[in-house]
Write a protein that holds these residues in place. Structure first.
Motif, PDB file in Angstrom:
ATOM      1  N   MET A   1      26.345  36.244  -9.536  1.00  0.00           N
ATOM      2  CA  MET A   1      26.061  36.221 -10.958  1.00  0.00           C
ATOM      3  C   MET A   1      25.907  37.659 -11.456  1.00  0.00           C
ATOM      4  SD  MET A   1      23.376  33.990 -12.907  1.00  0.00           S
ATOM      5  CE  MET A   1      23.366  33.893 -14.630  1.00  0.00           C
ATOM      6  N   LEU A   2      26.511  37.947 -12.573  1.00  0.00           N
ATOM      7  CA  LEU A   2      26.423  39.282 -13.155  1.00  0.00           C
ATOM      8  C   LEU A   2      25.070  39.496 -13.811  1.00  0.00           C
ATOM      9  CD1 LEU A   2      29.888  39.531 -14.888  1.00  0.00           C
ATOM     10  CD2 LEU A   2      29.166  40.716 -12.833  1.00  0.00           C
ATOM     11  N   ASN A   3      24.553  40.679 -13.657  1.00  0.00           N
ATOM     12  CA  ASN A   3      23.307  41.033 -14.318  1.00  0.00           C
ATOM     13  C   ASN A   3      23.516  42.124 -15.357  1.00  0.00           C
ATOM     14  OD1 ASN A   3      21.573  39.279 -12.837  1.00  0.00           O
ATOM     15  ND2 ASN A   3      21.849  40.623 -11.089  1.00  0.00           N
ATOM     16  N   ASN A   4      24.673  42.777 -15.340  1.00  0.00           N
ATOM     17  CA  ASN A   4      24.982  43.864 -16.253  1.00  0.00           C
ATOM     18  C   ASN A   4      26.461  43.778 -16.595  1.00  0.00           C
ATOM     19  OD1 ASN A   4      25.948  46.627 -17.014  1.00  0.00           O
ATOM     20  ND2 ASN A   4      23.771  47.075 -16.799  1.00  0.00           N
ATOM     21  N   LEU A   5      26.798  43.850 -17.878  1.00  0.00           N
ATOM     22  CA  LEU A   5      28.204  43.729 -18.288  1.00  0.00           C
ATOM     23  C   LEU A   5      29.083  44.853 -17.767  1.00  0.00           C
ATOM     24  CD1 LEU A   5      27.831  42.539 -21.980  1.00  0.00           C
ATOM     25  CD2 LEU A   5      28.732  41.234 -20.069  1.00  0.00           C
ATOM     26  N   PHE A   6      28.488  46.004 -17.434  1.00  0.00           N
ATOM     27  CA  PHE A   6      29.269  47.171 -17.041  1.00  0.00           C
ATOM     28  C   PHE A   6      29.170  47.512 -15.558  1.00  0.00           C
ATOM     29  CE2 PHE A   6      27.971  47.766 -21.499  1.00  0.00           C
ATOM     30  CZ  PHE A   6      29.225  47.646 -22.081  1.00  0.00           C
ATOM     31  N   SER A   7      28.398  46.750 -14.809  1.00  0.00           N
ATOM     32  CA  SER A   7      28.226  47.083 -13.401  1.00  0.00           C
ATOM     33  C   SER A   7      28.042  45.813 -12.589  1.00  0.00           C
ATOM     34  CB  SER A   7      27.009  47.995 -13.243  1.00  0.00           C
ATOM     35  OG  SER A   7      26.808  48.303 -11.893  1.00  0.00           O
ATOM     36  N   PRO A   8      28.880  45.602 -11.611  1.00  0.00           N
ATOM     37  CA  PRO A   8      30.037  46.421 -11.291  1.00  0.00           C
ATOM     38  C   PRO A   8      31.255  45.989 -12.107  1.00  0.00           C
ATOM     39  CG  PRO A   8      29.802  44.719  -9.637  1.00  0.00           C
ATOM     40  CD  PRO A   8      28.660  44.544 -10.621  1.00  0.00           C
ATOM     41  N   LEU A   9      32.136  46.926 -12.391  1.00  0.00           N
ATOM     42  CA  LEU A   9      33.414  46.618 -13.029  1.00  0.00           C
ATOM     43  C   LEU A   9      34.472  46.488 -11.943  1.00  0.00           C
ATOM     44  CD1 LEU A   9      33.433  48.968 -16.151  1.00  0.00           C
ATOM     45  CD2 LEU A   9      33.137  46.485 -16.114  1.00  0.00           C
ATOM     46  N   PRO A  10      35.350  45.510 -12.060  1.00  0.00           N
ATOM     47  CA  PRO A  10      36.405  45.358 -11.045  1.00  0.00           C
ATOM     48  C   PRO A  10      37.401  46.509 -11.119  1.00  0.00           C
ATOM     49  CG  PRO A  10      36.749  43.826 -12.850  1.00  0.00           C
ATOM     50  CD  PRO A  10      35.434  44.501 -13.105  1.00  0.00           C
ATOM     51  N   ALA A  11      37.998  46.813  -9.982  1.00  0.00           N
ATOM     52  CA  ALA A  11      39.033  47.852  -9.917  1.00  0.00           C
ATOM     53  C   ALA A  11      40.274  47.398 -10.688  1.00  0.00           C
ATOM     54  CB  ALA A  11      39.393  48.129  -8.465  1.00  0.00           C
ATOM     55  N   ALA A  12      41.071  48.360 -11.088  1.00  0.00           N
ATOM     56  CA  ALA A  12      42.309  48.066 -11.811  1.00  0.00           C
ATOM     57  C   ALA A  12      43.262  47.280 -10.912  1.00  0.00           C
ATOM     58  CB  ALA A  12      42.960  49.364 -12.272  1.00  0.00           C
ATOM     59  N   THR A  13      43.836  46.228 -11.483  1.00  0.00           N
ATOM     60  CA  THR A  13      44.866  45.433 -10.812  1.00  0.00           C
ATOM     61  C   THR A  13      45.955  45.136 -11.834  1.00  0.00           C
ATOM     62  OG1 THR A  13      43.840  43.310 -11.362  1.00  0.00           O
ATOM     63  CG2 THR A  13      43.150  44.349  -9.278  1.00  0.00           C
ATOM     64  N   ALA A  14      46.961  44.413 -11.426  1.00  0.00           N
ATOM     65  CA  ALA A  14      48.050  44.066 -12.340  1.00  0.00           C
ATOM     66  C   ALA A  14      47.612  43.047 -13.390  1.00  0.00           C
ATOM     67  CB  ALA A  14      49.235  43.520 -11.553  1.00  0.00           C
ATOM     68  N   GLN A  15      46.544  42.310 -13.110  1.00  0.00           N
ATOM     69  CA  GLN A  15      46.075  41.265 -14.020  1.00  0.00           C
ATOM     70  C   GLN A  15      44.714  41.627 -14.604  1.00  0.00           C
ATOM     71  OE1 GLN A  15      48.000  38.523 -14.688  1.00  0.00           O
ATOM     72  NE2 GLN A  15      49.526  39.476 -13.376  1.00  0.00           N
ATOM     73  N   GLU A  16      44.449  41.104 -15.798  1.00  0.00           N
ATOM     74  CA  GLU A  16      43.108  41.222 -16.364  1.00  0.00           C
ATOM     75  C   GLU A  16      42.134  40.439 -15.483  1.00  0.00           C
ATOM     76  OE1 GLU A  16      43.152  41.668 -21.082  1.00  0.00           O
ATOM     77  OE2 GLU A  16      44.040  39.780 -20.398  1.00  0.00           O
ATOM     78  N   HIS A  17      40.866  40.808 -15.560  1.00  0.00           N
ATOM     79  CA  HIS A  17      39.829  40.141 -14.766  1.00  0.00           C
ATOM     80  C   HIS A  17      38.896  39.386 -15.718  1.00  0.00           C
ATOM     81  CE1 HIS A  17      37.356  39.691 -11.154  1.00  0.00           C
ATOM     82  NE2 HIS A  17      36.342  39.739 -11.993  1.00  0.00           N
ATOM     83  N   PHE A  18      38.638  38.113 -15.414  1.00  0.00           N
ATOM     84  CA  PHE A  18      37.799  37.256 -16.248  1.00  0.00           C
ATOM     85  C   PHE A  18      36.575  36.808 -15.457  1.00  0.00           C
ATOM     86  CE2 PHE A  18      42.073  36.934 -17.801  1.00  0.00           C
ATOM     87  CZ  PHE A  18      41.958  36.853 -19.174  1.00  0.00           C
ATOM     88  N   ASP A  19      35.389  36.963 -16.042  1.00  0.00           N
ATOM     89  CA  ASP A  19      34.145  36.474 -15.449  1.00  0.00           C
ATOM     90  C   ASP A  19      33.451  35.570 -16.449  1.00  0.00           C
ATOM     91  OD1 ASP A  19      33.889  37.944 -12.882  1.00  0.00           O
ATOM     92  OD2 ASP A  19      33.835  39.709 -14.188  1.00  0.00           O
ATOM     93  N   GLU A  20      33.230  34.307 -16.078  1.00  0.00           N
ATOM     94  CA  GLU A  20      32.450  33.410 -16.925  1.00  0.00           C
ATOM     95  C   GLU A  20      30.986  33.779 -16.780  1.00  0.00           C
ATOM     96  OE1 GLU A  20      33.271  29.284 -16.224  1.00  0.00           O
ATOM     97  OE2 GLU A  20      35.259  29.438 -17.128  1.00  0.00           O
ATOM     98  N   LEU A  21      30.342  34.089 -17.893  1.00  0.00           N
ATOM     99  CA  LEU A  21      28.941  34.470 -17.884  1.00  0.00           C
ATOM    100  C   LEU A  21      28.023  33.295 -18.171  1.00  0.00           C
ATOM    101  CD1 LEU A  21      29.269  37.787 -19.918  1.00  0.00           C
ATOM    102  CD2 LEU A  21      29.332  37.494 -17.434  1.00  0.00           C
ATOM    103  N   LEU A  22      28.485  32.389 -19.038  1.00  0.00           N
ATOM    104  CA  LEU A  22      27.682  31.226 -19.413  1.00  0.00           C
ATOM    105  C   LEU A  22      28.617  30.131 -19.889  1.00  0.00           C
ATOM    106  CD1 LEU A  22      24.798  30.040 -20.070  1.00  0.00           C
ATOM    107  CD2 LEU A  22      25.185  30.878 -22.399  1.00  0.00           C
ATOM    108  N   THR A  23      28.428  28.929 -19.380  1.00  0.00           N
ATOM    109  CA  THR A  23      29.196  27.782 -19.862  1.00  0.00           C
ATOM    110  C   THR A  23      28.234  26.647 -20.173  1.00  0.00           C
ATOM    111  OG1 THR A  23      29.607  26.978 -17.624  1.00  0.00           O
ATOM    112  CG2 THR A  23      31.317  28.343 -18.609  1.00  0.00           C
ATOM    113  N   ARG A  24      28.486  26.009 -21.287  1.00  0.00           N
ATOM    114  CA  ARG A  24      27.741  24.837 -21.736  1.00  0.00           C
ATOM    115  C   ARG A  24      28.759  23.949 -22.448  1.00  0.00           C
ATOM    116  NH1 ARG A  24      24.697  27.127 -18.993  1.00  0.00           N
ATOM    117  NH2 ARG A  24      22.505  27.628 -19.270  1.00  0.00           N
ATOM    118  N   PRO A  25      28.442  22.682 -22.669  1.00  0.00           N
ATOM    119  CA  PRO A  25      29.386  21.850 -23.426  1.00  0.00           C
ATOM    120  C   PRO A  25      29.746  22.512 -24.759  1.00  0.00           C
ATOM    121  CG  PRO A  25      27.663  20.496 -22.462  1.00  0.00           C
ATOM    122  CD  PRO A  25      27.259  21.933 -22.240  1.00  0.00           C
ATOM    123  N   GLY A  26      31.028  22.719 -24.982  1.00  0.00           N
ATOM    124  CA  GLY A  26      31.506  23.322 -26.221  1.00  0.00           C
ATOM    125  C   GLY A  26      31.334  24.822 -26.320  1.00  0.00           C
ATOM    126  N   LEU A  27      30.944  25.500 -25.207  1.00  0.00           N
ATOM    127  CA  LEU A  27      30.696  26.945 -25.254  1.00  0.00           C
ATOM    128  C   LEU A  27      31.049  27.594 -23.912  1.00  0.00           C
ATOM    129  CD1 LEU A  27      29.315  29.409 -26.747  1.00  0.00           C
ATOM    130  CD2 LEU A  27      27.257  28.764 -25.474  1.00  0.00           C
TER     131      LEU A  27
END
Length: 108
Positions: A1-27
């Protein structure tokens, strides 16, 4: 689970990186990390839900299909993209990391 939006940041790759921070019904709140990526040629996102995006670092060009020009986003810029509004990422900063905060909302 991430605790900081800027740390750690994933290394550069050919694809964008997506991290789900919070999911709820409809959000879903996610962090997107880009290193010079763009939408593929001719590709348009057409999402069933609304999306609110905030650019935190870097820069990007976002195009909404019904507009003649792209919107250039800098840190702190935000935008609501209505459901079914076709849009694409024209470019993201290739010299520095681009970090987005995206909030997807709706019933689908």
């Amino acid at each position: 689970m991430l605790n900081n939006l800027f740390s750690p940041l994933p290394a550069a790759t050919a694809q964008e990186h997506f991290d789900e921070l919070l999911t709820r019904p409809g959000l879903c709140i996610e962090r997107i990390v880009s290193h010079g990526q763009a939408s593929p040629a001719g590709f348009w996102y057409d999402q069933p839900n609304g999306e609110w995006v905030l650019l935190l670092t870097g820069s990007a060009g976002l195009r909404l299909e019904h507009e003649s020009c792209e919107r250039v986003l800098q840190p702190g810029d935000f935008l609501e993209i209505p459901a079914r509004c076709r849009h694409r990422v024209e470019w993201t900063d290739s010299a520095r990391v681009t970090v987005w905060l995206a909030v997807h909302f709706g019933d689908s």
